[in-house]
Write an enzyme that holds these catalytic residues in place. Structure first.
Site, short mmCIF file in Angstrom:
data_model
loop_
_atom_site.label_atom_id
_atom_site.label_comp_id
_atom_site.label_asym_id
_atom_site.label_seq_id
_atom_site.Cartn_x
_atom_site.Cartn_y
_atom_site.Cartn_z
N ASP A 65 20.36 8.51 23.45
CA ASP A 65 21.27 9.37 22.56
C ASP A 65 20.45 10.83 22.53
OD1 ASP A 65 23.05 9.97 20.27
OD2 ASP A 65 22.83 7.45 19.80
N GLU B 76 30.47 12.45 21.35
CA GLU B 76 31.06 12.00 20.51
C GLU B 76 32.13 13.10 19.69
OE1 GLU B 76 29.55 10.69 15.97
OE2 GLU B 76 28.74 12.52 16.81
N HIS C 146 27.33 2.24 14.91
CA HIS C 146 26.35 2.45 13.80
C HIS C 146 26.87 3.27 12.61
CE1 HIS C 146 25.80 6.12 15.90
NE2 HIS C 146 24.99 6.71 14.87
N ASP C 147 27.96 3.89 12.81
CA ASP C 147 28.40 4.79 11.86
C ASP C 147 29.88 4.20 11.09
OD1 ASP C 147 26.63 6.81 12.28
OD2 ASP C 147 28.04 8.00 13.62
N ASP D 118 25.59 13.22 21.10
CA ASP D 118 25.79 13.36 19.55
C ASP D 118 26.84 14.47 18.91
OD1 ASP D 118 25.14 12.16 16.81
OD2 ASP D 118 24.34 14.04 16.59
C1 NOJ Z 1 26.74 11.26 14.49
C2 NOJ Z 1 25.54 10.21 14.55
O1 NOJ Z 1 26.54 9.10 15.23
C3 NOJ Z 1 25.68 9.92 13.00
O2 NOJ Z 1 24.80 8.62 12.75
C4 NOJ Z 1 24.67 11.18 12.64
O3 NOJ Z 1 24.73 10.90 11.18
C5 NOJ Z 1 25.41 12.53 12.80
N1 NOJ Z 1 26.09 12.44 14.00
C6 NOJ Z 1 24.32 13.56 12.85
O4 NOJ Z 1 23.45 13.65 13.89
#
Ligand code: NOJ
Length: 622
Positions: free
Chosen positions: A138, A302, A379-380, A245
């Site tokens: 990541d 992302e 994970h989000d 990210d």
């Molecule tokens: C996206 C990540 O997936 C998330 O978990 C994170 O809090 C934010 N970006 C900040 O890096």
């Protein structure tokens, strides 16, 4: 003649309400093998690969400190291999104060000690490569931790050579001489995007927590340091690529106030000020040219707040040479209030919405040189079976988790799974209190609701968190029915509470059960590769968009038109009739490729499948 005869036989068989078409018994290692001559042989490996996201703190703890680690992950690599995983994406393992679970990196070249060491990363790479698997890390380079040396230098004085590596701005003062931040923007975790620095008397920008200052990508020296220090370092050690990210937030549009959309708050939603800014494609292209392409590294970015295909295509068009793939979030965000303010005010949605969004993001690459991804957990976000399935009984849980699996494995694009999805892990129990929610975002939204003094808002936020919080996907992985679910040793205290249901939902219980969710995933992941010309690379056509119970669509081989699969998913608690498969397949020989229903009747009635509650099937005409 033969074709005509078999056609007549097939039709008469299907029209009979008493006949049961034989499912193809696809011996995965035997009879039907992956057709190398399917026209897609020259495609890059990552298009039909299965990616699997490991959230390392919660996957497997090897040393009893209650925190998952790299040796733990390595000990489970055969489990992933047997599941059918090709590429492991490991969420951040770098040195970090863990204010945002490692998405706040203080040293890109060191491993956070509870995860292990750099030698453990080497071991992971070796063990994966030995099994013909790959590993991506990541890459978190929109921001660092405030504990990163770069930021410490930057904040030390206005004349420090790294001052411009972060985004510093002077205060604004009102007519009463009261100090205000440079803009009125609201950050992702609630609160402002600016923090005042006493020493140098300026604000620094952080789209996320104050502990996560944004790097200044406008500064070329800073960009080169990012490439060198983070990406090249790991590529040289043998990693196969990156999940990147917040990939579309590096170019800010300017520093002006956002329109007031929430009059109750001083902080206003402003993602348009930092998403897809004027230099973003230049930056990503440069990253590709200087770092990714020379190593043949795979990249998946992302891409939040980018809901229009015409905005997405430039990132993933092969000709643009930016990213291989991106995650677009319209489907996975269903049920959330918005990306910012009301995110955790739960919004129920009809199946037709899920269908139309799936259609939109399945069809947008058709006829282009772009590529897409398929995913429903990470994970989000909370657990898919709790959000899109039915956990009211054990039977419905199992059926709906399999139907979700079938939905995912029949979609076009590169498939990403998240740890625990393959055993149907569910959200944290509704009875758990706010103290079990550890995430910085959950805490920020909850605190904001409490501070508002509005008890109804607090109630709604708690309700929303119980459906949608990021915490749900972060609890320990359920390996078996022993204490702590086999995630860590019996006497240890896991960093998040183990799910109350771990004795009934775990790998050990499912591994040898041919009817389990895990066994189903293993089977359909193989099937996806065997039929990749239709399932991975095919076109997508939605059927009956307004039907609020059955999700049905046709996948078709774009290189051999007419070669089709019809997917029918009953996403309801009641028995449903599917569409007329025989007509959709133009009277060709429909065969049942797979059903989530391992028992009972698989009859067609006048060409239409009768689907029991939460049953999914795939028919093919070849
Ligand atoms: C996206 C990540 O997936 C998330 O978990 C994170 O809090 C934010 N970006 C900040 O890096």
């Amino acid at each position: 003649m033969y074709k005509y005869l078999s056609y007549v036989l097939t039709i008469s068989m299907l029209l009979s309400t008493t006949s049961t078409p034989e499912p193809c018994t696809h011996d995965t290692m035997g009879s039907i093998t992956w057709d190398k001559d399917d026209g897609w042989a020259g495609e890059p490996y990552w298009k039909d690969a299965v990616f699997y996201q490991v959230y390392p703190s919660s996957f497997k703890d090897s040393n009893g400190d209650g925190w998952g680690d790299l040796p733990g992950l390595i000990s489970k690599i055969d489990y992933l291999h047997e599941l059918g995983v090709d590429v492991i994406w490991v969420s951040p393992i770098f040195e970090s104060p863990q204010k945002d679970m490692g998405y706040d990196v203080s040293d890109y070249q060191k491993i956070y000690e509870p995860y292990g060491s750099i030698q453990d990363v080497d071991n992971l790479l070796r063990e994966a490569h030995r099994r013909d698997m790959k590993v991506i890390l990541d890459l978190v380079v929109n921001h660092t931790s405030q504990e990163h040396e770069w930021f410490k230098e930057s904040r030390s004085s206005k004349s420090n050579p790294k001052r411009d590596w972060y985004i510093w701005k002077p205060a604004r003062y009102d007519s009463n001489g009261v100090r205000h931040p440079p803009t009125n923007w609201r950050g992702y975790f609630a609160g402002p995007t600016w923090t005042w620095d006493e020493l140098t008397q300026e604000y620094y920008l952080h789209l996320y927590a104050p502990d996560q200052p944004d790097l200044n990508w406008e500064n070329e020296e800073c960009r080169n340091a990012i490439y060198e220090n983070t990406m090249l370092f790991w590529l040289d050690r043998g990693v196969d690529g990156f999940r990147i990210d917040t990939v579309n937030k590096y170019s800010k549009k300017g520093y002006t106030d956002a329109p007031i959309t929430d009059p109750t708050s001083p902080h206003q939603s402003a993602p348009e000020m930092w998403c897809n800014g004027p230099r973003i494609h230049e930056f990503i292209h440069e990253m590709n040219r200087k770092v990714l392409a020379p190593y043949g590294a795979v990249s998946v970015g992302e891409l939040s707040n980018t809901p229009h295909p015409h905005q997405v295509i430039p990132y993933v068009s092969a000709a643009a040479q930016e990213l291989d793939m991106v995650f677009e979030f319209s489907v996975i965000r269903l049920g959330t209030g918005n990306i910012l303010g009301p995110k955790y005010i739960y919004q129920p949605f009809p199946l037709s919405k899920l269908k139309s969004l799936t259609e939109k993001w399945q069809t947008f690459v058709a006829g282009t040189d772009a590529w897409t991804t398929v995913f429903i957990e990470n994970h989000d976000n909370a657990r898919a079976v709790s959000r899109f399935g039915d956990t009211s009984t054990e039977e419905m849980w199992k059926r709906s988790a399999k139907t979700i699996a079938l939905w995912q494995i029949t979609l076009t694009g590169t498939l990403f799974l998240y740890q625990g999805q393959e055993i149907g892990m569910t959200n944290m129990p509704a009875s758990w209190g706010i103290e079990e929610y550890k995430d910085v975002e959950s805490s920020g939204f909850y605190a904001e609701a409490v501070d508002s003094g509005d008890t109804e808002r607090v109630r709604k936020t708690l309700h929303g968190l119980s459906h949608l919080a990021r915490d749900h996907s972060r609890i320990p992985f359920q390996w078996d029915g022993s204490a702590n679910a086999g995630f860590t040793s019996a006497g240890a205290e896991p960093w998040m509470r183990v799910h109350d249901e771990y004795r009934s939902i775990n790998v050990a219980r499912q591994r040898d059960d041919p009817d389990s969710i895990l066994s189903f995933y293993k089977e359909v992941l193989k099937l996806r590769k065997q039929h990749r010309e239709v399932l991975v690379f095919g076109t997508f056509e939605l059927l009956d968009p307004d039907n609020e119970a059955v999700f049905a669509y046709v996948k078709e081989d774009s290189k051999r038109p007419g070669k089709k699969a019809v997917v029918v998913l009953n996403m309801s608690k009641d028995q449903q009739m599917g569409p007329d498969i025989v007509s959709i397949l133009d009277g060709e020989m429909p065969q049942l490729l797979i059903s989530t229903n391992s028992e009972g009747s698989l009859k067609l009635s006048n060409g239409r499948p009768v689907l029991r509650a939460w049953e999914g099937r795939v028919y093919v005409n070849y």
